[in-house]
Design an enzyme around this catalytic site. Structure first.
Site, short mmCIF file in Angstrom:
data_model
loop_
_atom_site.label_atom_id
_atom_site.label_comp_id
_atom_site.label_asym_id
_atom_site.label_seq_id
_atom_site.Cartn_x
_atom_site.Cartn_y
_atom_site.Cartn_z
N GLU A 36 0.88 -1.16 0.00
CA GLU A 36 0.00 0.00 0.00
C GLU A 36 0.92 1.21 0.00
O GLU A 36 1.79 1.30 0.87
CB GLU A 36 -0.82 0.06 1.30
CG GLU A 36 -1.73 -1.10 1.54
CD GLU A 36 -2.44 -0.95 2.90
OE1 GLU A 36 -2.37 -1.90 3.70
OE2 GLU A 36 -3.03 0.12 3.14
N ARG A 262 5.17 -13.15 9.63
CA ARG A 262 5.84 -11.89 9.37
C ARG A 262 7.14 -11.80 10.16
O ARG A 262 7.35 -12.53 11.13
CB ARG A 262 4.94 -10.69 9.66
CG ARG A 262 4.41 -10.61 11.07
CD ARG A 262 3.30 -9.58 11.18
NE ARG A 262 3.76 -8.23 10.94
CZ ARG A 262 3.24 -7.41 10.01
NH1 ARG A 262 2.24 -7.81 9.27
NH2 ARG A 262 3.70 -6.19 9.88
N LYS A 272 4.17 0.46 9.80
CA LYS A 272 4.27 1.72 9.05
C LYS A 272 3.63 2.87 9.82
O LYS A 272 4.12 3.98 9.80
CB LYS A 272 3.57 1.56 7.70
CG LYS A 272 4.52 1.21 6.59
CD LYS A 272 3.82 1.27 5.26
CE LYS A 272 3.03 0.01 5.01
NZ LYS A 272 2.44 -0.08 3.67
P1 ATP Z 1 2.51 -2.52 8.24
O1 ATP Z 1 1.97 -3.60 9.12
O2 ATP Z 1 3.90 -2.12 8.54
O3 ATP Z 1 1.59 -1.34 8.13
P2 ATP Z 1 1.42 -3.63 5.88
O4 ATP Z 1 1.30 -5.11 5.92
O5 ATP Z 1 0.21 -2.83 6.06
O6 ATP Z 1 2.60 -3.19 6.82
P3 ATP Z 1 1.70 -3.48 3.05
O7 ATP Z 1 2.13 -2.32 2.25
O8 ATP Z 1 0.30 -3.93 2.96
O9 ATP Z 1 2.08 -3.15 4.54
O10 ATP Z 1 2.69 -4.70 2.81
C1 ATP Z 1 3.08 -5.20 1.57
C2 ATP Z 1 3.49 -6.63 1.74
O11 ATP Z 1 4.52 -6.74 2.71
C3 ATP Z 1 2.34 -7.47 2.24
O12 ATP Z 1 2.25 -8.64 1.48
C4 ATP Z 1 2.67 -7.74 3.67
O13 ATP Z 1 2.15 -8.98 4.08
C5 ATP Z 1 4.20 -7.73 3.66
N1 ATP Z 1 4.73 -7.39 4.98
C6 ATP Z 1 4.45 -6.29 5.71
N2 ATP Z 1 5.09 -6.33 6.90
C7 ATP Z 1 5.79 -7.49 6.92
C8 ATP Z 1 6.65 -8.14 7.89
N3 ATP Z 1 6.91 -7.58 9.07
N4 ATP Z 1 7.19 -9.31 7.55
C9 ATP Z 1 6.95 -9.88 6.35
N5 ATP Z 1 6.15 -9.34 5.42
C10 ATP Z 1 5.57 -8.17 5.69
MG MG Z 2 -1.45 -3.89 4.64
#
Ligand code: ATP
Ligand code: MG
Length: 560
Positions: A36, A262, A272
């Site tokens: 995102e 994760r 984020k």
């Molecule tokens: P955050 O929890 O930091 O806001 P998010 O999951 O909302 O992160 P996205 O932009 O949706 O952020 O993430 C893009 C991809 O990265 C997704 O497929 C998500 O599952 C993966 N991702 C995010 N954080 C992690 C993590 N800590 N470990 C592994 N993969 C991750």
């Molecule tokens: Mg997300």
């Protein structure tokens, strides 16, 4: 195996794909990385990037970069740009053009209409509070919405008017008609579309309704021909819904969702939203502050793409949750720099040494290898003269026997140079040591002294040739192992007040040719990188400390 090498940890997804390719289920795989654009990428995303792009690389498939842009108010071009830069910097290439979920808004709208026509979606006017109430709980079934039995015609009309902007934001939503008593709450008539008059960075003001993540994600995967839609474990409960859409819509492919755990790192926050708070409230200098666990912050700190990729390999891919020791990240970093960073000498806390038996105006120039084990990395020239600077902590008065550095009456080797002996200590009126008068043994250049052993080696620079640099020393941003894990405390309470110290270092002149992002081992101190932005501005040298030399991870491994 040398103690800096580490084997890759298990990766269950790679094993699954290997088998599927072997038994002909797929000919070619296609994965995607779907961020995102609502913040900068962090080390957790690096794991997902290495996994998705890494699988495509490994199996000769493709990996798409798709911006999951269904929440326009939180998104921006700045984030879109930084994310692309980070992925490229890590060394990965996405297949074809950059994609956006918003490119599929027309198709997604058509899909929604299909569901309505099939009697599988309806426009609902419950407000948020009622919606919650009707949804039920984990132990209690939900109740059908009073709008659930609207006719197809009415739903088509209502949904068309939602799109046309006839209703206020939040007044109505489109919901899937699945099962209000499903044990999995995600299947209790989930919301597909909501009304939101938000300007979108890609589609402008074309839409005033936006699809929800669940409705957009799997269909976008299908449209792109994704074979393996890899996501983190919190989406496991969404998988039945993901599959329901794929089964109930005329999608062109059947992607499969696979979840993995994760990445969590101790002493680190990887959300984020919280990283954004650190930036917005000026706890750090920006998203790419070298203390941030963002990819751009790590880059500015001196991490290399290789070190991050290696770390992700070491972590592996499993379905079990755990916290990785940040020492492992530092280990991966160190072992990459140990191999690839040229050496240099820099004194951070200087004390003056005068070699009293060395000629006043004489200067020697030593040509020494940039890296002791890699001749191909070239050579550097290090000037030596009568007046030197050494590290204050490399001298001690009344030192114990085991102190193998400099103390009055004893000898030490100057790295790449002679053996010197401290003859006299000069102090100021406060008793502070300000200068050491030493003598050198001219027979000891590149040779052991006759008849005696000198154990210690210290680094130094010639005072007249020393080049001052701004040196930024970094420590962990948080003092607590789990800054985000306290009920009675906020993660901001654990910000390390000593996470940044700025000092002046005195560098050997070879560092004058460094350019932004060049990494060095400052001998006996640690790894440093020329700051990507500030180094060289107005002729100023600026080095960021990347990581110290001492490897606590290797130690932990040996003990274990
Ligand atoms: P955050 O929890 O930091 O806001 P998010 O999951 O909302 O992160 P996205 O932009 O949706 O952020 O993430 C893009 C991809 O990265 C997704 O497929 C998500 O599952 C993966 N991702 C995010 N954080 C992690 C993590 N800590 N470990 C592994 N993969 C991750
Ligand atoms: Mg997300």
């Amino acid at each position: 195996m040398s103690n800096t090498e580490t084997t890759a940890a298990p990766n269950f997804i790679r094993n699954i794909i290997e088998e599927e390719l072997a038994n002909g289920k797929y000919e070619q795989i296609c994965t995607r990385f779907p961020p995102e654009p609502n913040g900068y990428l962090h080390v957790g995303h690096a794991k997902s990037i290495c996994l998705n792009f890494g699988l495509a690389e490994h199996f000769g498939g493709a990996c798409n970069l798709r911006f999951d842009d269904t929440n326009p108010e939180k998104e921006s071009q700045e984030y879109i740009d930084s994310i692309q830069e980070d992925v490229k910097w890590l060394g990965f290439n996405w297949a074809g053009k950059v994609r956006y979920t918003s490119e599929y808004f027309d198709t997604l709208y058509e899909y929604a209409v299909e569901l309505i026509k099939a009697g599988k979606a309806y426009v609902c006017e419950l407000n948020a509070e009622q919606m919650r109430e009707y949804r039920g709980t984990l132990t209690e079934a939900g109740k059908d919405s009073p709008f659930r039995d609207r006719s197809v015609e009415e739903n088509l009309d209502q949904f068309g008017r939602m799109r046309a902007g006839e209703f206020d934001d939040g007044a109505k939503v489109l919901r899937a008609k699945i099962d209000m008593s499903a044990p999995n709450i995600n299947l209790r008539d989930p919301i597909l579309y909501r009304i939101r008059r938000a300007h979108h960075h890609q589609t402008g003001d074309k839409w005033c309704i936006y699809p929800n993540y669940d409705f957009a994600h799997g269909q976008s995967d299908a449209i792109e021909g994704i074979t393996h839609s890899i996501c983190t474990l919190e989406f496991e409960d969404h998988r039945p819904l993901y599959n329901w859409f794929i089964e109930n819509l005329p999608v062109p492919a059947q992607p499969k969702q696979i979840e993995f755990s994760r990445l969590n790192l101790n002493y680190t926050v990887t959300s984020k939203r919280k990283l954004k708070q650190l930036v917005d409230e000026n706890h750090v200098a920006g998203w790419d502050d070298p203390r941030m666990p963002t990819i751009s912050g790590m880059r500015r700190r001196g991490y290399t793409p290789n070190s991050i990729r290696k770390f992700c390999d070491m972590v592996g891919v499993t379905r079990s949750d755990g916290v990785v020791d940040v020492a492992m990240l530092y280990h991966a970093l160190r072992s990459d720099l140990e191999e690839n960073a040229p050496r240099a000498m820099c004194v951070l806390d200087p004390i003056k040494v005068t070699i009293t038996n060395y000629p006043e105006d004489q200067v020697e120039e030593y040509v020494v290898p940039a890296h002791p084990a890699h001749e191909e990395m070239g050579e550097r020239t290090v000037p030596f003269s009568r007046t030197l600077l050494i590290e204050a902590e490399d001298f001690m008065e009344d030192a114990p026997k085991k102190f193998f550095r400099l103390t009055q009456g004893r000898e030490v080797r100057l790295r790449n140079s002679y053996v010197i002996k401290c003859e006299k200590v000069i102090k100021d009126e406060n008793g502070k040591v300000v200068e050491l008068l030493c003598t050198y043994d001219p027979e000891t250049l590149g040779k052991n002294p006759e008849g005696r052993k000198v154990k210690g080696v210290i680094h130094w620079v010639s005072e007249a040739h020393a080049v001052p640099a701004e040196v930024r020393l970094y420590e962990n941003l948080f003092t607590d192992e789990n800054p985000d894990g306290h009920k009675d405390a906020n993660f901001l309470d654990f910000i390390n007040p000593e996470s940044l110290t700025v000092t002046t270092g005195y560098c050997e002149p070879s560092l004058l040719t460094a350019v932004g992002e060049d990494s060095f081992q400052f001998e006996r101190i640690g790894y440093f990188v020329a700051d990507r932005y500030d180094h060289g501005v107005d002729g100023k040298l600026v080095f960021n400390k990347t990581v110290g030399l001492k490897d606590s991870w290797a130690k932990i491994q040996k003990k274990g």
